[in-house]
Design an enzyme around this catalytic site. Structure first.
Site, mmCIF file in Angstrom:
data_model
loop_
_atom_site.group_PDB
_atom_site.id
_atom_site.type_symbol
_atom_site.label_atom_id
_atom_site.label_comp_id
_atom_site.label_asym_id
_atom_site.label_seq_id
_atom_site.Cartn_x
_atom_site.Cartn_y
_atom_site.Cartn_z
ATOM 1 N N CYS A 292 0.821 -1.217 0.000
ATOM 2 C CA CYS A 292 0.000 0.000 0.000
ATOM 3 C C CYS A 292 0.850 1.261 0.000
ATOM 4 C CB CYS A 292 -0.946 -0.003 1.193
ATOM 5 S SG CYS A 292 -0.097 -0.115 2.790
ATOM 6 N N GLU A 386 -4.402 2.836 -8.088
ATOM 7 C CA GLU A 386 -3.424 2.124 -7.275
ATOM 8 C C GLU A 386 -3.162 0.786 -7.968
ATOM 9 O OE1 GLU A 386 -2.655 0.807 -2.624
ATOM 10 O OE2 GLU A 386 -4.704 0.923 -3.367
#
Length: 490
Positions: A292, A386
């Site tokens: 992340c 992402e």
């Protein structure tokens, strides 16, 4: 279960509820595969909502007596778990390699950070103290206690399963809470059952930690909405995190959310290009970019752009790819076909949008090549999403104002990094970037047990690590004592 070993050959075919290894209420199971070889390494139960209920009931029953234990007693259990972490380090590294595709550098970093989380948690146990303060009312004594929230639910992800479970579990236990842990279905051993085994061997009382393995689609809602839940600790995507937080809030359970990121890596015109590329290779390609806080976008000053792209592509092409159990390999497999196909789709769409493929872009089974894309812009697929893969879109900028504008042009605000030859300038840029964590002359993949970890904007709520975790796992209780007769106005 008869085998309590910590190896890949151990028995992992039961839930851990109320201090026992028990069968699930359903006969369904989940096959656990090694993504490097596609071989099945284990089969774990697919829990049902009834199993989640059993786990929460056990946790609620056990929590009060655990909270009544002294801080030293709670810390001692965690210290024993640390000893087991040391004793079984090689077994844990092997499990991380075969279950989550973790190459040696990543697996060791995960084990080391989880160990650090446990060490920090032992200190948190001693911070459950009582403070006294003066009162504006004559003859009154005030004390403020710090008490556990109660039952903490943990839903952890598959990318750093051991560490990201442990960073919630260890401090929750240290501060007198009980825990129900549901690991990701791709990594149920290192994300959950292994942790149950560690704390069982460390002497944790029955019911204080419970682990249920299952598909999020089957038990996720019950995990997040159970009436016994007091804190919901979740790490995962922003989209799912919003749903989890909403379910928890229905029962006024506190959501502790660490969510998605789209992390910029800014290289200014006075930066050391070679040092920046060193950081970039680690920050983009560690664990195949499935982090992340990995670099999602490389923002490079136009004067250094061509040199940076050339050197980054050369380094990407030279990274050893293969089975993570072989120590020379740096890049292992991505977790599954869905993840692989999403990454490759982002790369294909980005090229169609006008970017140039400088390195990589192909795959063999679940091994996705480290990929570098030049001529990228902030709105291309691999940049605005992402991508969660070994992909490095490189975007030029002309001045610092544009760099900040590009860096902040995302709904996320988890992490960022800056490479510069002027540290004062670096601090100015760090203060301008909207992210919970910014690293100067480094890359964004950093986590330290004593430092608060979390994001801004759509990247989460609350903080893990440091003493800030106390705000998620504990609450204050005010007790006042009137030692003299009080005079009232009527």
């Amino acid at each position: 279960m008869t085998d309590r070993s910590f190896t890949t050959d151990g028995d992992w075919d039961a839930l851990y509820v109320d201090g026992d290894w028990v069968e699930a209420s359903s006969d369904e199971t989940i096959a656990v595969e090694n993504p490097a070889t596609r071989e099945q390494i284990a089969e774990v139960p697919a829990a049902t909502e009834a199993d989640v209920d059993r786990a929460y009931e056990a946790a609620a029953e056990a929590q009060a007596s655990w909270s009544d234990r002294s801080a030293d007693e709670r810390a001692a259990v965690i210290e024993d778990a640390i000893g087991l972490l040391d004793d079984h380090r090689d077994d844990i590294l092997e499990l991380l390699a075969v279950e989550s595709g973790s190459a040696n550098a990543k697996a060791f970093a995960e084990w080391q950070t989880a160990q650090g989380m446990c060490h920090h948690a032992t200190g948190l146990a001693g911070k459950m103290d009582t403070e006294t303060s003066d009162s504006m009312i004559p003859g009154k004594e005030n004390e403020v206690q710090r008490v556990p929230e109660g039952v903490v639910g943990v839903i952890s992800p598959w990318n750093f399963p051991f560490n990201l479970s442990m960073r919630a579990v260890a401090p929750a236990l240290a501060t007198g809470n009980a825990v129900v842990l549901k690991p990701a279905s791709s990594t149920p051993i290192t994300g959950g059952l292994l942790i149950a085994r560690l704390f069982e061997e460390a002497g944790l009382p029955e019911g204080v930690l419970n682990v249920v393995t299952g598909h999020g689609s089957d038990v996720g809602d019950r995990m997040a909405s159970h009436p016994e839940l007091d804190v919901m600790a979740f790490t995962g995507s922003t989209e799912v995190g919003k749903q989890v937080a909403a379910s928890a809030a229905e029962n006024l359970a506190l959501p502790a959310m660490e969510l998605g990121g789209n992390n910029p890596f800014v290289v200014t015109e006075d930066a050391d290009v070679d040092a920046a590329v060193d950081s970039a290779v680690f920050g983009s390609f560690l664990h195949q970019g499935q982090i992340c806080i990995s670099i999602n976008r490389h923002l490079v000053h136009e004067s250094l752009y061509d040199e940076y792209v050339e050197k980054l592509a050369e380094r990407a092409e030279g990274l050893p790819i293969g089975d993570p159990r072989e120590r020379e390999n740096v890049v292992g497999p991505v977790i599954d076909e869905g993840q692989r196909d999403q990454i490759l789709e982002y790369v294909e769409r980005t090229v169609e949008q006008g970017a140039t493929l400088e390195a990589g872009g192909d795959h063999e089974d679940l091994y996705v090549e480290p990929t570098v894309l030049s001529d990228a812009t902030n709105d291309m697929a691999a940049a605005c999403n992402e991508h969660f893969g070994p992909v490095a879109p490189v975007i030029p900028f002309s001045d610092e104002d544009e760099a900040v504008e590009l860096g902040n042009d995302t709904e996320h605000g988890l992490a960022a990094a800056i490479h510069t030859g002027d540290l004062d300038r670096g601090h100015d840029l760090a203060e301008s970037i909207e992210a919970g964590m910014v690293h100067i002359n480094d890359q964004p993949v950093n986590e330290e047990p004593a430092i608060p970890f979390g994001g801004m904007k759509q990247s989460g709520m609350g903080r893990y690590d440091g003493d800030e975790i106390l705000n998620e796992l504990t609450q204050t209780k005010w007790i006042s004592t009137q030692t003299e007769k009080r005079d009232y106005p009527f």
